[in-house]
Scaffold this motif. Structure first.
Motif, PDB file in Angstrom:
ATOM      1  N   SER A   1      13.616  10.790  11.114  1.00  0.00           N
ATOM      2  CA  SER A   1      11.499  10.707  10.955  1.00  0.00           C
ATOM      3  C   SER A   1      11.666  10.224   9.493  1.00  0.00           C
ATOM      4  O   SER A   1      11.749   9.717   7.819  1.00  0.00           O
ATOM      5  N   LEU A   2      10.812   9.216   9.766  1.00  0.00           N
ATOM      6  CA  LEU A   2      10.439   7.658   9.125  1.00  0.00           C
ATOM      7  C   LEU A   2       8.829   8.552   8.849  1.00  0.00           C
ATOM      8  O   LEU A   2       7.834   8.825   9.306  1.00  0.00           O
ATOM      9  N   ILE A   3       8.655   8.599   7.104  1.00  0.00           N
ATOM     10  CA  ILE A   3       7.545   9.170   6.537  1.00  0.00           C
ATOM     11  C   ILE A   3       7.602   7.821   5.540  1.00  0.00           C
ATOM     12  O   ILE A   3       7.634   6.704   5.153  1.00  0.00           O
ATOM     13  N   SER A   4       6.114   7.078   5.400  1.00  0.00           N
ATOM     14  CA  SER A   4       4.808   6.670   4.945  1.00  0.00           C
ATOM     15  C   SER A   4       4.319   7.732   3.598  1.00  0.00           C
ATOM     16  O   SER A   4       3.703   8.271   4.229  1.00  0.00           O
ATOM     17  N   ILE A   5       4.859   7.647   2.625  1.00  0.00           N
ATOM     18  CA  ILE A   5       3.742   7.887   1.164  1.00  0.00           C
ATOM     19  C   ILE A   5       3.337   6.392   0.695  1.00  0.00           C
ATOM     20  O   ILE A   5       3.490   5.655   0.337  1.00  0.00           O
ATOM     21  N   PRO A   6       1.885   6.986   0.270  1.00  0.00           N
ATOM     22  CA  PRO A   6       1.076   5.948  -0.221  1.00  0.00           C
ATOM     23  C   PRO A   6       1.675   6.074  -2.267  1.00  0.00           C
ATOM     24  O   PRO A   6       2.211   6.929  -2.467  1.00  0.00           O
TER      25      PRO A   6
ATOM     26  N   ARG B   1       0.492  -0.917   0.036  1.00  0.00           N
ATOM     27  CA  ARG B   1      -0.433   0.306  -0.020  1.00  0.00           C
ATOM     28  C   ARG B   1       0.633   1.356   0.173  1.00  0.00           C
ATOM     29  O   ARG B   1       0.335   2.305  -0.418  1.00  0.00           O
ATOM     30  N   SER B   2       1.608   0.840   0.274  1.00  0.00           N
ATOM     31  CA  SER B   2       2.878   2.478   0.544  1.00  0.00           C
ATOM     32  C   SER B   2       4.045   1.773   0.934  1.00  0.00           C
ATOM     33  O   SER B   2       4.450   0.878   0.617  1.00  0.00           O
ATOM     34  N   THR B   3       4.997   3.082   0.839  1.00  0.00           N
ATOM     35  CA  THR B   3       6.349   3.106   0.894  1.00  0.00           C
ATOM     36  C   THR B   3       7.491   3.833   1.757  1.00  0.00           C
ATOM     37  O   THR B   3       6.717   5.182   1.919  1.00  0.00           O
ATOM     38  N   LEU B   4       8.296   4.002   2.973  1.00  0.00           N
ATOM     39  CA  LEU B   4       8.249   3.745   3.471  1.00  0.00           C
ATOM     40  C   LEU B   4       9.653   4.583   3.291  1.00  0.00           C
ATOM     41  O   LEU B   4      10.984   3.799   2.381  1.00  0.00           O
ATOM     42  N   ILE B   5       9.851   5.843   3.571  1.00  0.00           N
ATOM     43  CA  ILE B   5      10.993   6.780   3.726  1.00  0.00           C
ATOM     44  C   ILE B   5      11.975   7.433   4.962  1.00  0.00           C
ATOM     45  O   ILE B   5      11.167   7.944   5.470  1.00  0.00           O
TER      46      ILE B   5
END
Length: 248
Positions: free
Chosen positions: A232-237, A222-226
């Motif tokens: 900091s960790l961000i989840s992008i659809p 569903r998403s990609t973690l960067i």
């Protein structure tokens, strides 16, 4: 006293559902023997196999044996259940259920071994650079899901549960879910395109305009973690990547 002895004898012989207490005790002893056999099998036989694989140059056999350790441990328990069904004076529905239970345990052991062996098999493709790490992860998950779906279908069929009507019902249910989960499928398709087009892989540093810039840690369904440079960790659809120009 004779009456009491007769009642005691009757209770001992009738036991539970017509199975005498003697048969129940012997069945418990057989099951306990299976549990002890499992401990011996895992502790001695598999340990011996580990020593053999440790002397080889390849690491794949070590990983494969480690993944199969738990499914192989089901074999002594399944054998014990089989001998219990042979020993107990079962008939009718009880006999059918016991037989199906043994068959289901055999099927579960087989498909558990197949599912657990997926990881070391795909590890071969990753090490040989045939597939990227992210592609291997997706294919491994998909293969494991397919194996368990087939295994569940076989187990249900063993117990006489018709799969056809169930699949038809799931088909109608999936249509209703699809209408309310369009974003989920859009992310899923976008994730597949990311993997197949190899726009970026795990470990790459990418810049997503107006979203984030950092190191790719995980590409999910569903998403990609960067991981950004400030840790900091961000989840992008995933659909964002199909609508944006990504700088890798």
């Amino acid at each position: 006293m004779d009456g009491l002895a007769e009642i005691f004898t009757n209770v001992w012989e009738q036991g539970f559902l017509g199975i005498g207490i003697t048969e129940i005790i012997v069945s418990l002893v057989i099951f306990l023997a299976g549990a002890i056999g499992r401990a011996f099998f895992v502790g001695r036989v598999l340990k011996w196999l580990e020593n053999l694989t440790a002397n080889t140059d390849s690491e794949v056999d070590d990983v494969l044996l480690e993944s199969l350790k738990k499914p192989l441990g089901y074999i002594p328990i399944t054998v014990a259940l089989y001998f219990i069904t042979l020993y107990l004076p079962l008939s009718g529905v009880a006999d059918t259920f016991a037989t199906n239970l043994v068959k289901a345990m055999i099927a579960f052991t087989i498909f558990s071994a197949l599912a657990n062996s997926i990881a070391p098999i795909f590890q071969i493709f990753t090490s040989s650079a045939v597939l990227t790490k992210s592609m291997t992860m997706w294919l491994e998950r998909a293969a494991r899901i397919i194996i368990w779906i087939i295994g569940l279908g076989i187990i249900l069929d063993i117990f006489g549960i018709q799969i056809g009507p169930l699949v038809a019902g799931l088909g109608l249910f999936s249509v209703a879910v699809a209408l309310g989960a369009q974003d989920l499928f859009k992310n899923l398709i976008s994730g597949i395109l990311i993997i197949t087009e190899r726009r970026f892989n795990i470990g790459d540093i990418i810049n997503v305009p107006n979203q984030a810039m950092g190191t790719v840690e995980h590409i999910g369904f569903r998403s990609t973690l960067i991981r950004q440079f400030d840790t900091s960790l961000i989840s992008i659809p995933n659909y964002v990547f199909s609508d944006s120009s990504i700088i890798n």
